[in-house]
Write an enzyme that holds these catalytic residues in place. Sequence first.
Site, mmCIF file in Angstrom:
data_model
loop_
_atom_site.group_PDB
_atom_site.id
_atom_site.type_symbol
_atom_site.label_atom_id
_atom_site.label_comp_id
_atom_site.label_asym_id
_atom_site.label_seq_id
_atom_site.Cartn_x
_atom_site.Cartn_y
_atom_site.Cartn_z
ATOM 1 N N TYR A 19 1.259 -1.607 0.284
ATOM 2 C CA TYR A 19 -0.190 -0.448 0.054
ATOM 3 C C TYR A 19 0.552 1.405 -0.273
ATOM 4 C CZ TYR A 19 -2.532 3.687 1.125
ATOM 5 O OH TYR A 19 -3.809 5.614 1.603
ATOM 6 N N GLU A 41 -11.834 4.892 4.237
ATOM 7 C CA GLU A 41 -10.805 6.523 5.572
ATOM 8 C C GLU A 41 -12.094 5.990 7.068
ATOM 9 O OE1 GLU A 41 -8.289 6.809 6.081
ATOM 10 O OE2 GLU A 41 -6.783 6.728 4.476
ATOM 11 N N TRP A 49 -4.997 2.460 10.239
ATOM 12 C CA TRP A 49 -5.488 2.376 8.844
ATOM 13 C C TRP A 49 -4.807 0.279 8.738
ATOM 14 C CZ3 TRP A 49 -8.494 3.267 4.681
ATOM 15 C CH2 TRP A 49 -7.775 2.522 4.036
#
Length: 187
Positions: A19, A41, A49
């Site tokens: 990522y 999000e 995250w």
Amino acid sequence: MTLTRCRWANPANPRYLDYHDHEWGVPCHDELRLFEMLNLEGAQAGLSWETILNKRDSYRAAFDGWDAAKIAAYDDAKVAALLADPGIVRNRLKVAAAISNARAYLRLREAGGSLDQLLWDYVDGQPIVNAEQPRPSKTALSDRISKDLAKRGFKFVGSTIVYAYMQGIGMVDDHDPSCFRHREQRA
């Protein structure tokens, strides 16, 4: 050769490194990914995250590949199934937000707009390169975008969430100055 990455990129998690290396801070104009990331999000609120990223494939399956038309039509039975799905964050408000976001997104599209246009117009189509360290958690721009999205009916779009979203979709390049992606994106 060992790559130097941003301090937050967990070297023990290959998904997280991928990522960081290929998505975070890279300008995105793909509507489906913009919609997905907005919802992810929001799902992250109060969590890391990394937790959400590790569940991303489960989210895609649970939310019909982020098909906004399908999500907007979810009924109580589908909501109950989502709240029972261990592959996602089982939070009633966050599930409801995804449904609200699908409806807001469809209204935006029906009016001839897009997330791509809406968001990237704020930065004249060019990412903001942020040299500020430490990184801010929100900015005046994320405040404005947050208010705009909320006014349009999007949920879980507070300024801090929106700033993280801006980083994730490449509207803001916040790679550490020592990170290989920081140098690479300037080349």
